[in-house]
Design a protein around this motif. Structure first.
Motif, PDB file in Angstrom:
ATOM      1  N   THR A 234       0.832  -1.271  -0.005  1.00 30.37           N
ATOM      2  CA  THR A 234       0.123   0.020   0.070  1.00 30.37           C
ATOM      3  C   THR A 234       0.724   1.199  -0.051  1.00 30.37           C
ATOM      4  O   THR A 234       1.873   1.412   0.534  1.00 30.37           O
ATOM      5  CB  THR A 234      -1.041   0.142   1.294  1.00 30.37           C
ATOM      6  OG1 THR A 234      -1.696   1.268   1.048  1.00 30.37           O
ATOM      7  CG2 THR A 234      -0.287  -0.111   2.518  1.00 30.37           C
ATOM      8  N   GLY A 235       0.399   2.149  -0.803  1.00 26.58           N
ATOM      9  CA  GLY A 235       1.103   3.428  -0.820  1.00 26.58           C
ATOM     10  C   GLY A 235       0.466   4.593  -0.350  1.00 26.58           C
ATOM     11  O   GLY A 235       0.345   5.582  -0.556  1.00 26.58           O
ATOM     12  N   GLY A 236      -0.687   4.058   0.683  1.00 35.42           N
ATOM     13  CA  GLY A 236      -1.471   5.247   1.275  1.00 35.42           C
ATOM     14  C   GLY A 236      -2.646   5.359   0.543  1.00 35.42           C
ATOM     15  O   GLY A 236      -2.973   4.802  -0.784  1.00 35.42           O
ATOM     16  N   SER A 237      -3.606   6.433   0.926  1.00 36.40           N
ATOM     17  CA  SER A 237      -4.803   6.812   0.040  1.00 36.40           C
ATOM     18  C   SER A 237      -4.478   7.252  -1.314  1.00 36.40           C
ATOM     19  O   SER A 237      -5.234   6.994  -2.281  1.00 36.40           O
ATOM     20  CB  SER A 237      -5.804   7.529   0.903  1.00 36.40           C
ATOM     21  OG  SER A 237      -5.034   8.877   1.092  1.00 36.40           O
ATOM     22  N   LEU A 238      -3.342   7.844  -1.511  1.00 32.19           N
ATOM     23  CA  LEU A 238      -2.956   8.669  -2.573  1.00 32.19           C
ATOM     24  C   LEU A 238      -2.206   7.521  -3.600  1.00 32.19           C
ATOM     25  O   LEU A 238      -2.023   7.854  -4.676  1.00 32.19           O
ATOM     26  CB  LEU A 238      -1.982   9.632  -2.389  1.00 32.19           C
ATOM     27  CG  LEU A 238      -2.613  10.953  -1.692  1.00 32.19           C
ATOM     28  CD1 LEU A 238      -2.016  11.818  -1.482  1.00 32.19           C
ATOM     29  CD2 LEU A 238      -4.147  11.618  -2.328  1.00 32.19           C
ATOM     30  N   GLY A 239      -1.881   6.370  -3.095  1.00 28.34           N
ATOM     31  CA  GLY A 239      -0.915   5.374  -3.920  1.00 28.34           C
ATOM     32  C   GLY A 239       0.446   5.948  -3.899  1.00 28.34           C
ATOM     33  O   GLY A 239       0.776   7.115  -3.498  1.00 28.34           O
ATOM     34  N   ALA A 240       1.280   5.206  -4.571  1.00 23.28           N
ATOM     35  CA  ALA A 240       2.750   5.356  -4.521  1.00 23.28           C
ATOM     36  C   ALA A 240       3.264   4.776  -5.992  1.00 23.28           C
ATOM     37  O   ALA A 240       3.323   3.523  -6.019  1.00 23.28           O
ATOM     38  CB  ALA A 240       3.525   5.067  -3.588  1.00 23.28           C
ATOM     39  N   LEU A 241       3.492   5.404  -7.041  1.00 24.12           N
ATOM     40  CA  LEU A 241       3.844   5.139  -8.211  1.00 24.12           C
ATOM     41  C   LEU A 241       5.051   4.249  -8.136  1.00 24.12           C
ATOM     42  O   LEU A 241       5.054   3.089  -8.873  1.00 24.12           O
ATOM     43  CB  LEU A 241       4.058   6.132  -9.307  1.00 24.12           C
ATOM     44  CG  LEU A 241       4.461   5.917 -10.698  1.00 24.12           C
ATOM     45  CD1 LEU A 241       3.309   5.083 -11.493  1.00 24.12           C
ATOM     46  CD2 LEU A 241       4.658   7.014 -11.442  1.00 24.12           C
ATOM     47  N   ARG A 242       6.064   4.390  -7.413  1.00 17.28           N
ATOM     48  CA  ARG A 242       7.343   3.808  -7.527  1.00 17.28           C
ATOM     49  C   ARG A 242       6.765   2.298  -6.950  1.00 17.28           C
ATOM     50  O   ARG A 242       7.356   1.195  -7.383  1.00 17.28           O
ATOM     51  CB  ARG A 242       8.355   4.325  -6.156  1.00 17.28           C
ATOM     52  CG  ARG A 242       9.395   3.465  -6.180  1.00 17.28           C
ATOM     53  CD  ARG A 242      10.329   3.437  -7.187  1.00 17.28           C
ATOM     54  NE  ARG A 242      11.122   4.515  -7.401  1.00 17.28           N
ATOM     55  CZ  ARG A 242      12.048   4.779  -8.239  1.00 17.28           C
ATOM     56  NH1 ARG A 242      12.681   3.702  -8.940  1.00 17.28           N
ATOM     57  NH2 ARG A 242      12.576   5.987  -8.655  1.00 17.28           N
ATOM     58  N   LEU A 243       5.905   2.078  -5.820  1.00 16.88           N
ATOM     59  CA  LEU A 243       5.612   0.964  -5.261  1.00 16.88           C
ATOM     60  C   LEU A 243       4.771   0.080  -6.298  1.00 16.88           C
ATOM     61  O   LEU A 243       4.990  -1.054  -6.494  1.00 16.88           O
ATOM     62  CB  LEU A 243       4.878   1.084  -3.890  1.00 16.88           C
ATOM     63  CG  LEU A 243       5.716   1.044  -2.632  1.00 16.88           C
ATOM     64  CD1 LEU A 243       6.475   2.337  -2.472  1.00 16.88           C
ATOM     65  CD2 LEU A 243       4.699   1.109  -1.335  1.00 16.88           C
ATOM     66  N   ASN A 244       4.097   1.060  -7.062  1.00 13.96           N
ATOM     67  CA  ASN A 244       3.104  -0.028  -8.066  1.00 13.96           C
ATOM     68  C   ASN A 244       4.127  -0.307  -9.304  1.00 13.96           C
ATOM     69  O   ASN A 244       3.604  -1.483  -9.565  1.00 13.96           O
ATOM     70  CB  ASN A 244       2.199   1.140  -8.440  1.00 13.96           C
ATOM     71  CG  ASN A 244       0.919   1.648  -7.372  1.00 13.96           C
ATOM     72  OD1 ASN A 244       0.831   0.929  -6.545  1.00 13.96           O
ATOM     73  ND2 ASN A 244       0.320   2.622  -7.787  1.00 13.96           N
ATOM     74  N   THR A 245       4.955   0.477  -9.624  1.00 13.36           N
ATOM     75  CA  THR A 245       5.728  -0.147 -10.800  1.00 13.36           C
ATOM     76  C   THR A 245       6.459  -1.242 -10.488  1.00 13.36           C
ATOM     77  O   THR A 245       6.604  -2.135 -11.075  1.00 13.36           O
ATOM     78  CB  THR A 245       6.353   1.205 -11.075  1.00 13.36           C
ATOM     79  OG1 THR A 245       5.626   2.325 -11.617  1.00 13.36           O
ATOM     80  CG2 THR A 245       7.323   0.636 -12.595  1.00 13.36           C
ATOM     81  N   ALA A 246       7.132  -1.007  -9.086  1.00 16.12           N
ATOM     82  CA  ALA A 246       8.109  -1.980  -8.623  1.00 16.12           C
ATOM     83  C   ALA A 246       7.331  -3.516  -8.429  1.00 16.12           C
ATOM     84  O   ALA A 246       7.886  -4.594  -9.099  1.00 16.12           O
ATOM     85  CB  ALA A 246       8.803  -1.825  -7.591  1.00 16.12           C
ATOM     86  N   VAL A 247       6.297  -3.510  -7.879  1.00  9.20           N
ATOM     87  CA  VAL A 247       5.410  -4.745  -7.731  1.00  9.20           C
ATOM     88  C   VAL A 247       5.073  -5.164  -9.142  1.00  9.20           C
ATOM     89  O   VAL A 247       4.753  -6.485  -9.139  1.00  9.20           O
ATOM     90  CB  VAL A 247       4.350  -4.414  -6.589  1.00  9.20           C
ATOM     91  CG1 VAL A 247       3.190  -5.639  -6.596  1.00  9.20           C
ATOM     92  CG2 VAL A 247       4.753  -4.085  -5.304  1.00  9.20           C
ATOM     93  N   SER A 248       4.513  -4.564  -9.699  1.00  9.48           N
ATOM     94  CA  SER A 248       3.661  -4.971 -11.235  1.00  9.48           C
ATOM     95  C   SER A 248       4.918  -5.734 -12.067  1.00  9.48           C
ATOM     96  O   SER A 248       4.771  -6.769 -12.736  1.00  9.48           O
ATOM     97  CB  SER A 248       3.019  -3.862 -11.791  1.00  9.48           C
ATOM     98  OG  SER A 248       4.100  -2.850 -12.370  1.00  9.48           O
ATOM     99  N   GLY A 249       6.309  -5.287 -11.871  1.00 14.27           N
ATOM    100  CA  GLY A 249       7.272  -5.806 -12.488  1.00 14.27           C
ATOM    101  C   GLY A 249       7.754  -7.128 -11.870  1.00 14.27           C
ATOM    102  O   GLY A 249       8.550  -7.957 -12.412  1.00 14.27           O
ATOM    103  N   ALA A 250       7.323  -7.400 -10.644  1.00 13.75           N
ATOM    104  CA  ALA A 250       7.866  -8.653  -9.882  1.00 13.75           C
ATOM    105  C   ALA A 250       6.491  -9.779  -9.835  1.00 13.75           C
ATOM    106  O   ALA A 250       7.065 -10.443  -8.722  1.00 13.75           O
ATOM    107  CB  ALA A 250       8.228  -8.179  -8.368  1.00 13.75           C
TER     108      ALA A 250
END
Length: 384
Positions: A212-228
């Motif tokens: 979770t990147g919080g209510s606003l999300g976190a692009l860095r986390l989203n990108t890293a997880v989607s790639g893994a």
């Protein structure tokens, strides 16, 4: 007004002796201010159900929806950011501040306030100045390791100052922890795990990573997880990815990303379920998140937001040094790091158990009650 400063609320308002306390709570803008404000209000009401509660915030902040939803009256005051360099805003600051203090005095007088509680943010500076002028006792909660300007001003006027972190430098600091929702403060992770996983649509037995990147999300986390995702699913790890409102992770063709053992949601409003369901949390290290994972004993990998003066890294420091959490710099988090470092950690049950126990040793579950006790002491009313 000056003659009132050393009087108790009962002495200032003899007609209200024996009546419940009237408390005005100021702060807002972000969840980091609104959440502890509401937790303190709930703890006050739990001890003294008849206590008067008025919250003060600014229009456009989260408080505009969250405070009425919690059943409290909400008053507004103009946000007055303090410019850091000469500008037209700086030239207008004295007039705007005087106007805001006048509004703040009216709010305190209309509420018959016995105590002002400030949790930080732009609205607090005029509220503190008004309370000082009227002789209303002030109680402060500082959520961050680096105290904000408004609270540093307010701490000059009171000795009732609670902090979420031991490392926070502010006058009259007393470590109380972070006030948080009762369902999180009282969470039994092991006992709640099965029900939480069922409600979140997760397998009851698989190793579980929640991101979770919080209510606003976190692009860095989203990108890293989607790639893994292939590495995570190949290891038998189920992943719940909370992407942030309006930030679903999509394929190149615009469809929602899908993979085995992977599910995504834009938002989950029951964070107690998230904390119970996760074996490991991958997240930012805002003060509230750090305090909550410690309180519930949840192992975490923190990715501090790389802005400001390093506040988020400082928030995580105590848990990282205690081996209760892992910290990875925002620029270092990518799919390869997740495959190399995070996948083995999710599968290492004994290490996760040790991390969770270490986190719990640093967690504080009764911060809201401690703050309520401070409010009652400031108001000259014994707590229940």
């Amino acid at each position: 007004m000056m003659q009132h400063h050393n009087q108790t609320p009962a002495e200032r308002r003899p007609e209200r002796q024996g009546q419940p306390l009237s408390v005005v709570l100021a702060g807002g803008g972000s969840a980091g201010h609104v959440s502890p404000l509401l937790a303190i209000a709930a703890a006050i009401r739990k001890q003294q159900p008849g206590a008067g509660i008025v919250a003060v915030g600014s229009r456009g902040g989260l408080e505009e929806t969250l405070v009425p939803a919690a059943g409290h009256e909400l008053a507004f005051i103009e946000r007055i950011p303090l410019p850091r360099r000469p500008s037209a805003d700086l030239a207008r600051l004295p007039v705007r501040m005087r106007q805001a203090v006048t509004t703040a005095k009216a709010i305190l007088n209309n509420a018959g306030a016995d105590v002002l509680v400030g949790v930080g943010g732009y609205v607090c500076t005029p509220m503190y100045l008004a309370a000082k002028s009227l002789g209303v006792p002030i109680v402060i909660h500082e959520a961050n390791t680096r105290a904000g300007l408004a609270n540093r001003v307010g701490a000059r006027f009171t000795s009732h100052v609670g902090t979420a972190f031991a490392a926070t430098k502010i006058r009259h600091a007393h470590l109380v922890g972070m006030p948080m929702r009762a369902d999180i403060a009282g969470l039994d992770r092991a006992g709640a795990r099965a029900g939480a996983r069922e409600r979140l649509g997760l397998d009851p037995e698989l190793p579980t990573l929640i991101v979770t990147g919080g209510s606003l999300g976190a692009l860095r986390l989203n990108t890293a997880v989607s790639g893994a995702l292939s590495a995570l699913s190949a290891a038998g790890i189920q992943t719940l990815h909370i992407t942030g409102k309006g930030k679903p992770v999509l394929n190149d063709d615009g469809t929602t990303l899908a993979a085995p053992l992977y599910s995504q949601r834009e938002y989950v409003d029951t964070m107690a379920d998230v904390y119970a369901a996760a074996d490991l949390l991958l997240c930012r290290s805002g003060a509230g998140t750090v305090s909550e994972v410690a309180a519930v004993g949840l192992p975490a990998v923190f990715v501090p937001l790389p802005i400001g003066n390093g506040e988020q890294a400082r928030n995580a420091d105590e848990l990282v040094r205690a081996d209760a959490a892992v910290l990875v710099a925002d620029g270092d988090l990518d799919a390869a790091w997740i495959e190399r470092e995070l996948v083995p950690l999710v599968l290492d049950g004994p290490r996760l158990e040790q991390m969770g126990a270490a986190a719990a040793r640093h967690g504080i579950r009764d911060a809201a009650e401690r703050m309520a006790d401070m409010v009652f002491a400031a108001g000259g009313t014994p707590s229940a």
